[in-house]
Design a protein around this motif. Structure first.
Motif: not given
Lengths: 252, 257
Positions: B71-72, B184-186, B250-252, B256-257
Motif C-alpha cells: 500500500a505504501f 482507504i474507505a475502511s 498511515s491512512v488515518v 497514504i491516501d
C-alpha cells in the motif's frame, strides 16, 4: 502472639454442599507451622463441642505430599513449600485468611479441606513403573547413566504428588505431575522398554480423570513445593509425539 | 472399617489427639475411569493440532503482512499485487488455483484450531466444576490468560475482515471497487479502524502466548532455550502486530491516501 480470622471451607461429605465458615484463632505463635495453627483451632472446636476441620497431613516435614491447602488463593500459601513447612511468621497479626481445598474434577472433596487424590494413584498405575527383574540389587555401575540425565531424572523424581499443580492450574490440569512421573522414568535406561506405552497410557488416564489439558501458563511450576520445571511438560509432549510417530500402541 | 484417606497411611484427618479423639473419614476412593484410546482424544494430540494449525496461520500472516505493505507503493502496485495472487501459476494453472489452495489450507487450519480450542476449553471446564472463592495469580501473563476469549474475538474479526476487504459486503464503497479503494474507505472510518487496531493488539497477545505454547507443545522447549523461545515469541508477535498496524494508521494520519 497473633490473632487471625480464618474463613474455612466446611463440607460434610462429597454429596453435601459446602460453604465458607468464619473462625477466630488467638494465641498463634509466629513459630507455629500452618498445620499447627489449624490444630489449635481444632482443639478449640472440640472443646466447644463443634466438628473439627478435616485436613490431610502426615509427615509434617515436607516430603509426603499429604497436606495441601489453598491459602488466600495460592496453593500451599505464600511460600513455595508445602503447608506443613509454611510458618505463621509468613502472616501478620489480624490477617484474614481464606482456606479452601484443592478444586478439581479429579479431586472430589471428601470432607472440609480433605480431597480424594486417588486419581493420581490411577495415573501412576496406568504406566508409572518399570519392569525390573527381582532379586539382588544389581551393581550400580553396570548401567551407566549420563550425569545430565540422572540430574534431570532426579529433579523430576522429587515430585511428591501433593496436587498443588492441579489446584493452581486455571485448566485444572495434572500435566506437571504426569510429566514429572513420565520424565523421571523416561530419562533412565531402566525406563526405556515401556517408554512409549507409558506416556500414552498416563496421558490418557490423566485426561480420563477429569483433569484439564495444559495451556502452558506456568502456574503449576510457580507453586510446586519441589520446583518441578515446565521443561518436564515439554519432555512429555516430545515423548508422546515420538511414541505416536513410532506407531506405539499402548499395551493393555 | 476401611479407612481411606487418600495418601496418608495413618489416615489422620484433623486432630484432637490431645483428647484421645481422632476425627476419621471413611470413604471409598473414586472408581478408575477407563481412558479413551483414540489418538485424537488425547489432550496432547489436540494441543499438537492447535500448534501446527497455528504455525500455518502465522506463516500466512507474515506473507499477508508483507503484501499489505505494498500500500505504501501506491494504488497501482497494491491492486496489481492483489491481481497477481489471483493469477499465480498462469497460464500453466487455471486462474485462482493458488488462491484457492491457500484459502482451503487456511480454512482447514482455522477449523482445526477452533475444534482443538473448544474441545480443550470444555475439558478445562469439567476439570474445575466448583470455582475457588479466592484465587490469586502467581505467574500467569495477561497474554496467556486472554488467549481463549482473545481467540474468539479474533474469529469474529476474521469474519468481519473478509466481509469488509475481500467481499466488500460491509465496506463503505462496496464490492464494485478496487482493493485499494476498499482499504482507504475502511480506514478513513474511525470506528472501523479502532476495531482493527484492537484486534491487531489482541492478535499480538495471542501470538506472544501461542508461539511459546506451540514450541512447548511440540516438545522443543527446555530450560536452556526458554529465553530464546520467549524472545522469538515477542519478536514475531511484535513484527506481525506493528506490520499490520502500519497501513491503517498511515491512512488515518494521512500518509497514504
Amino acid at each position: 502472639m497473633m490473632s487471625l480470622t480464618l474463613r474455612i471451607w466446611r463440607q460434610r461429605d462429597r454429596t453435601k454442599k459446602g460453604k465458607m465458615v468464619t473462625y477466630h484463632v488467638t494465641d498463634v505463635s509466629p513459630d507455629m507451622s500452618f498445620l499447627e495453627m489449624l490444630d489449635v483451632l481444632n482443639e478449640k472446636l472440640i472443646l466447644d463441642g463443634d466438628d473439627p476441620v478435616a485436613f490431610d497431613h502426615d509427615c509434617r516435614e515436607g516430603i509426603c505430599g499429604s497436606c495441601g491447602l489453598m491459602i488466600n488463593g495460592i496453593a500451599h500459601g505464600p511460600e513455595q513449600a508445602t503447608v506443613c513447612q509454611l510458618h505463621m511468621r509468613s502472616f501478620s497479626d489480624g490477617d484474614v485468611l481464606d482456606i479452601e481445598p484443592w478444586r478439581a474434577g479429579g479431586f472430589p472433596v471428601v470432607k472440609d479441606l480433605a480431597v480424594d487424590r486417588s486419581a493420581f494413584d490411577r495415573i501412576i498405575s496406568a504406566g508409572g513403573f518399570i519392569s525390573a527383574p527381582t532379586g539382588t540389587a544389581p551393581e550400580a555401575h553396570s548401567t551407566p547413566v549420563p550425569k545430565k540425565n540422572s540430574d534431570a531424572a532426579f529433579d523430576a523424581a522429587t515430585c511428591i504428588g501433593c496436587g498443588a499443580c492441579v489446584a493452581a492450574c486455571p485448566n485444572g490440569s495434572a500435566m506437571l505431575f504426569t510429566a514429572a512421573k513420565v520424565s523421571h522414568l523416561g530419562l533412565m535406561p531402566q525406563g526405556q522398554p515401556e517408554r512409549d506405552a507409558r506416556v500414552l497410557k498416563m496421558v490418557a488416564q490423566q485426561d480420563a480423570e477429569d483433569f484439564g489439558g495444559c495451556s502452558n501458563i506456568g502456574e503449576c511450576s510457580a507453586v510446586c513445593p519441589k520446583g518441578i520445571s515446565m521443561e518436564t511438560i515439554s519432555r512429555l509432549n516430545h515423548d508422546l509425539l515420538g511414541a505416536l510417530r513410532a506407531g506405539a500402541v499402548p499395551m493393555s | 472399617m476401611s479407612c481411606v484417606t487418600v495418601r496418608s497411611p495413618g489416615c489422620h484427618v484433623g486432630t484432637g489427639l490431645t483428647f484421645g479423639l481422632v476425627a476419621t473419614v471413611t470413604t471409598q476412593p473414586a472408581q478408575r475411569r477407563a481412558p479413551k484410546t483414540g489418538r485424537f482424544d488425547s489432550s496432547v494430540v489436540k494441543k499438537t493440532v492447535m500448534a501446527v494449525s497455528g504455525i500455518i496461520m502465522i506463516l500466512y500472516l507474515l506473507a499477508h503482512m508483507v503484501g499489505n505493505l505494498k500500500a505504501f507503493s501506491g494504488a497501482e502496485a497494491f491492486n496489481s499485487y492483489s491481481g497477481w495472487i489471483r493469477t499465480i501459476g498462469e497460464p500453466a494453472l487455471p486462474a485462482q488455483t493458488a488462491l484457492w489452495i491457500i484459502r482451503i489450507v487456511l480454512l482447514a487450519a482455522v477449523v482445526l484450531h477452533f475444534w482443538a480450542a473448544i474441545s480443550l476449553w470444555r475439558q478445562a471446564r469439567r476439570a474445575r466444576p466448583v470455582p475457588y472463592v479466592t484465587k490469586k495469580r502467581v505467574q500467569q501473563s495477561f497474554a496467556s490468560r486472554t488467549v481463549r476469549w482473545g481467540g474468539l474475538i479474533l474469529a469474529l474479526f476474521i469474519i468481519w475482515h473478509i466481509l469488509d476487504l475481500t467481499l466488500g459486503a460491509v465496506n463503505p464503497v462496496g464490492y464494485d471497487s478496487t482493493p485499494y479503494d476498499r482499504l482507504i474507505a475502511s480506514f478513513s472510518n474511525i470506528p472501523i479502524t479502532l476495531f482493527y487496531v484492537v484486534s491487531m493488539v489482541l492478535l499480538g497477545l495471542h501470538l506472544r502466548h501461542g508461539i511459546f505454547a506451540a514450541t512447548q507443545t511440540l516438545g522443543q522447549t527446555n530450560k536452556r532455550r526458554e529465553r530464546a523461545v520467549n524472545g522469538l515469541a515477542y519478536v514475531v508477535a511484535g513484527v506481525i502486530t506493528v506490520g499490520f498496524l502500519l497501513v491503517p494508521l498511515s491512512v488515518v494520519f494521512g500518509l497514504i491516501d
